[in-house]
Enzyme design. Structure first.
Site, PDB file in Angstrom:
ATOM      1  N   HIS A 193      25.111  -1.108  83.523  1.00  0.00           N
ATOM      2  CA  HIS A 193      25.586  -0.247  82.413  1.00  0.00           C
ATOM      3  C   HIS A 193      25.428   1.235  82.748  1.00  0.00           C
ATOM      4  O   HIS A 193      25.177   2.054  81.850  1.00  0.00           O
ATOM      5  CB  HIS A 193      24.845  -0.538  81.101  1.00  0.00           C
ATOM      6  CG  HIS A 193      24.713  -1.990  80.787  1.00  0.00           C
ATOM      7  ND1 HIS A 193      25.680  -2.692  80.096  1.00  0.00           N
ATOM      8  CD2 HIS A 193      23.742  -2.893  81.094  1.00  0.00           C
ATOM      9  CE1 HIS A 193      25.300  -3.963  79.980  1.00  0.00           C
ATOM     10  NE2 HIS A 193      24.121  -4.107  80.587  1.00  0.00           N
ATOM     11  N   GLU A 234      38.732  10.271  94.373  1.00  0.00           N
ATOM     12  CA  GLU A 234      39.489  10.236  93.113  1.00  0.00           C
ATOM     13  C   GLU A 234      40.913   9.734  93.348  1.00  0.00           C
ATOM     14  O   GLU A 234      41.474   8.989  92.536  1.00  0.00           O
ATOM     15  CB  GLU A 234      39.492  11.630  92.472  1.00  0.00           C
ATOM     16  CG  GLU A 234      38.111  12.013  91.970  1.00  0.00           C
ATOM     17  CD  GLU A 234      37.907  13.505  91.719  1.00  0.00           C
ATOM     18  OE1 GLU A 234      36.936  13.853  91.050  1.00  0.00           O
ATOM     19  OE2 GLU A 234      38.727  14.316  92.200  1.00  0.00           O
ATOM     20  N   SER A 254      37.345  24.293  95.888  1.00  0.00           N
ATOM     21  CA  SER A 254      38.005  24.781  94.672  1.00  0.00           C
ATOM     22  C   SER A 254      38.589  26.159  94.953  1.00  0.00           C
ATOM     23  O   SER A 254      38.007  26.947  95.704  1.00  0.00           O
ATOM     24  CB  SER A 254      36.977  24.863  93.543  1.00  0.00           C
ATOM     25  OG  SER A 254      37.393  25.798  92.575  1.00  0.00           O
ATOM     26  N   ASN A 276      34.404  18.988  96.519  1.00  0.00           N
ATOM     27  CA  ASN A 276      34.927  17.982  95.592  1.00  0.00           C
ATOM     28  C   ASN A 276      35.312  16.660  96.280  1.00  0.00           C
ATOM     29  O   ASN A 276      35.770  16.662  97.415  1.00  0.00           O
ATOM     30  CB  ASN A 276      36.169  18.529  94.868  1.00  0.00           C
ATOM     31  CG  ASN A 276      35.811  19.634  93.883  1.00  0.00           C
ATOM     32  OD1 ASN A 276      34.697  19.665  93.358  1.00  0.00           O
ATOM     33  ND2 ASN A 276      36.745  20.533  93.647  1.00  0.00           N
ATOM     34  N   GLN A 314      66.795  -6.679  94.980  1.00  0.00           N
ATOM     35  CA  GLN A 314      66.839  -5.518  95.877  1.00  0.00           C
ATOM     36  C   GLN A 314      65.704  -4.530  95.554  1.00  0.00           C
ATOM     37  O   GLN A 314      65.252  -3.779  96.412  1.00  0.00           O
ATOM     38  CB  GLN A 314      68.191  -4.814  95.751  1.00  0.00           C
ATOM     39  CG  GLN A 314      68.328  -3.568  96.606  1.00  0.00           C
ATOM     40  CD  GLN A 314      69.778  -3.156  96.773  1.00  0.00           C
ATOM     41  OE1 GLN A 314      70.493  -3.755  97.548  1.00  0.00           O
ATOM     42  NE2 GLN A 314      70.214  -2.161  96.032  1.00  0.00           N
ATOM     43  N   SER A 341      71.114   0.576  99.076  1.00  0.00           N
ATOM     44  CA  SER A 341      69.659   0.521  99.294  1.00  0.00           C
ATOM     45  C   SER A 341      69.261   1.040 100.672  1.00  0.00           C
ATOM     46  O   SER A 341      68.090   0.985 101.044  1.00  0.00           O
ATOM     47  CB  SER A 341      69.164  -0.914  99.114  1.00  0.00           C
ATOM     48  OG  SER A 341      69.905  -1.794  99.937  1.00  0.00           O
ATOM     49  N   ASN A 362      71.733 -12.779 101.856  1.00  0.00           N
ATOM     50  CA  ASN A 362      70.629 -13.298 101.035  1.00  0.00           C
ATOM     51  C   ASN A 362      69.532 -13.954 101.881  1.00  0.00           C
ATOM     52  O   ASN A 362      68.340 -13.703 101.663  1.00  0.00           O
ATOM     53  CB  ASN A 362      71.164 -14.290 100.000  1.00  0.00           C
ATOM     54  CG  ASN A 362      72.159 -13.644  99.050  1.00  0.00           C
ATOM     55  OD1 ASN A 362      72.317 -12.417  99.069  1.00  0.00           O
ATOM     56  ND2 ASN A 362      72.829 -14.436  98.245  1.00  0.00           N
ATOM     57  N   TYR A 380      69.889 -16.063  94.259  1.00  0.00           N
ATOM     58  CA  TYR A 380      69.722 -14.632  94.487  1.00  0.00           C
ATOM     59  C   TYR A 380      70.342 -13.828  93.348  1.00  0.00           C
ATOM     60  O   TYR A 380      71.419 -14.144  92.852  1.00  0.00           O
ATOM     61  CB  TYR A 380      70.390 -14.222  95.814  1.00  0.00           C
ATOM     62  CG  TYR A 380      70.312 -12.721  96.060  1.00  0.00           C
ATOM     63  CD1 TYR A 380      69.205 -12.153  96.671  1.00  0.00           C
ATOM     64  CD2 TYR A 380      71.326 -11.870  95.623  1.00  0.00           C
ATOM     65  CE1 TYR A 380      69.116 -10.784  96.866  1.00  0.00           C
ATOM     66  CE2 TYR A 380      71.255 -10.489  95.807  1.00  0.00           C
ATOM     67  CZ  TYR A 380      70.140  -9.955  96.432  1.00  0.00           C
ATOM     68  OH  TYR A 380      70.048  -8.611  96.609  1.00  0.00           O
TER      69      TYR A 380
HETATM   70  N1  ARG Z   1      70.430  -5.073  99.904  1.00  0.00           N
HETATM   71  C1  ARG Z   1      70.334  -6.401  99.378  1.00  0.00           C
HETATM   72  C2  ARG Z   1      68.886  -6.695  98.949  1.00  0.00           C
HETATM   73  O1  ARG Z   1      68.044  -5.973  99.290  1.00  0.00           O
HETATM   74  C3  ARG Z   1      70.739  -7.381 100.407  1.00  0.00           C
HETATM   75  C4  ARG Z   1      71.245  -8.648  99.846  1.00  0.00           C
HETATM   76  C5  ARG Z   1      72.554  -8.447  99.231  1.00  0.00           C
HETATM   77  N2  ARG Z   1      73.076  -9.659  98.744  1.00  0.00           N
HETATM   78  C6  ARG Z   1      74.053  -9.709  97.829  1.00  0.00           C
HETATM   79  N3  ARG Z   1      74.396 -10.883  97.450  1.00  0.00           N
HETATM   80  N4  ARG Z   1      74.552  -8.643  97.319  1.00  0.00           N
HETATM   81  O2  ARG Z   1      68.589  -7.633  98.264  1.00  0.00           O
END
Ligand code: ARG
Length: 436
Positions: free
Chosen positions: A162, A296, A283, A291, A328, A24, A116, A323
């Site tokens: 309306h 929009e 345009s 525009n 994630q 991530s 976590n 968790y």
């Molecule tokens: N990248 C993880 C998240 O965003 C961090 C926590 C990871 N924890 C685990 N038990 N794998 O949630």
């Protein structure tokens, strides 16, 4: 060598497919500043807990503060950066850099902590800030509309129900309707920030930390109002993320309505207002076009924001405690929405302040016969005719409404002035509301 947070019990290296799915760092780099802050606070808390000496903590803290920002991907634009192969997530990045700087001592920082409680803490720090930032942006838009309302407290324009001309209102009154909505949005952001203002750090992976940590003092040192009260909830709670998305979706829905009104007001048919040149588009084919793309896009982003909210709620609804890695995926919608708000709200503020009013067109439309019909019925009712009968009489004589209006001394000004009870469109009321 890149330091890894786990791996000893595995016989095979992670597959490239696992990396693509699991890593991530490509997006959670956005949490870098918060991750460092949380780690600094944890290092300090490890001193009274007997894990680090004061000088070890100082070494770690100084090294943490010197880690280069891996550059938050989302602050550059709407596209998140491609996932990095080098680090699993922002926590791995910070720890790896700490190892580079202080060697084996870095390995003590994760004592009694889990990713976590770490990620929940990072995200809460981030969200409290995002809520306050959104509130401030919303306040700027509300102020711009309020100052227009003060100037246009007596500017007549048609009011609609309306999408049909209904009764005259003032342009200032229309502005203040949005100020009311934005006031509720601001309160919701502040409310979400204060409900989410709890520190999960010290909850461990799910069961709490075995260390003697003063969690209230730790929470205060990070600027949180208090510590969370249940470790299972603390590591799996994402209510504050959903609240932020709801509040943002609600705000964007209001902005979408504002945009919708202004698209019509600036249309060639209505031509009540003209958009500032700097906030309008042309345009490629039709030279005459000016525009309302910005409006929009605001309307479009409201639709997508609703999708982000429902996506997160769907993600959360079946998760067993505590968790789960599904969590994630809570982050990218939040990062995207912060950018959307940071772009759309100031753009609408610029439009609200820079709008040119065509007061003659607005007045002419507000004076059209049909808009006076209700006032004529009101005038008949005021001289004793039951309103239902007055409604019938006027309804049957719409062709001669102008003469009827004249007979009763009804003008657009008199109609506006009569709406003088609290919350009405009478210029005096609008002026009062705009300057209070
Ligand atoms: N990248 C993880 C998240 O965003 C961090 C926590 C990871 N924890 C685990 N038990 N794998 O949630």
């Amino acid at each position: 060598m890149t330091h890894k947070l786990w791996g000893a019990r595995f016989a095979a290296a992670p597959s490239a497919l696992l990396h693509v799915l699991n890593d991530s760092f490509g997006f959670d780099r956005e949490l870098f500043a918060e991750d460092v802050e949380g780690s600094v606070a944890w290092a300090k808390a490890l001193v009274p807990a007997g894990v680090l000496t004061a000088s070890e903590a100082e070494t770690i803290v100084n090294a943490l503060r010197a880690i280069p920002d891996p550059s938050a991907p989302c602050s550059a634009g709407f596209q998140p950066a491609p996932p990095s192969e080098e680090f699993e997530d922002v926590h791995s990045y910070v720890e790896a850099k700490l190892y580079d700087a202080v060697g084996a001592l870095a390995g003590k920082l994760h004592t009694g902590r889990s990713r976590n409680d770490q990620v929940a803490t990072d995200l809460k720090l981030w969200l409290v800030r995002a809520c306050r930032e959104a509130e401030a942006l919303t306040d700027e838009l509300a102020s711009a509309l309020k100052s227009r309302a003060a100037d246009e407290a007596a500017t007549p324009m048609p009011g609609f129900t309306h999408s049909k001309q209904a009764e005259p209102v003032t342009f200032g009154h229309w502005c203040l309707a949005y100020v009311e909505m934005l006031g509720r949005d601001r309160a919701r952001f502040l409310d979400a920030a204060s409900r989410g203002d709890e520190c999960p750090l010290g909850s461990g992976a799910l069961a709490g930390t075995p260390l003697a940590i003063d969690r209230d003092a730790l929470a205060k040192s990070l600027g949180f109002a208090r510590a969370t009260r249940n470790s299972l909830d603390a590591v799996s709670d994402r209510d504050f993320a959903a609240e932020y998305l709801f509040t943002a979706a609600m705000l964007l829905s209001h902005l979408s309505r504002l945009a919708e009104d202004l698209i019509f007001f600036s249309s060639d048919e209505a031509a009540y207002v003209e958009l500032p040149d700097a906030m309008a588009t042309g345009s490629s084919r039709m030279p005459q076009k000016k525009n309302p793309d910005v409006l929009e896009l605001a309307r479009g982003h409201a639709g997508r924001a609703i999708g982000e909210l429902t996506g997160l709620l769907a993600l959360l609804k079946g998760l067993p405690l505590a968790y789960d890695k599904d969590l994630q995926l809570d982050k990218e919608p939040l990062f995207r929405i912060r950018i959307v708000l940071g772009t759309v709200v100031p753009a609408l503020t610029a439009i609200a302040s820079g709008l040119t009013l065509n007061r003659d067109r607005m007045r002419a439309a507000a004076e059209s016969d049909l808009l006076l019909a209700t006032a004529v019925a009101d005038a008949l009712a005021a001289s004793g005719t039951p309103f239902r009968e007055a409604h019938e009489i006027v309804g049957a004589r719409l062709g001669s409404i102008r003469e009827l209006a004249k007979e009763h001394g009804i003008t657009v000004e008199s109609v506006l002035e009569k709406k003088n009870s609290k919350g009405g469109t009478a210029p005096a009321r609008v002026r009062e509301a705009a300057t209070s």
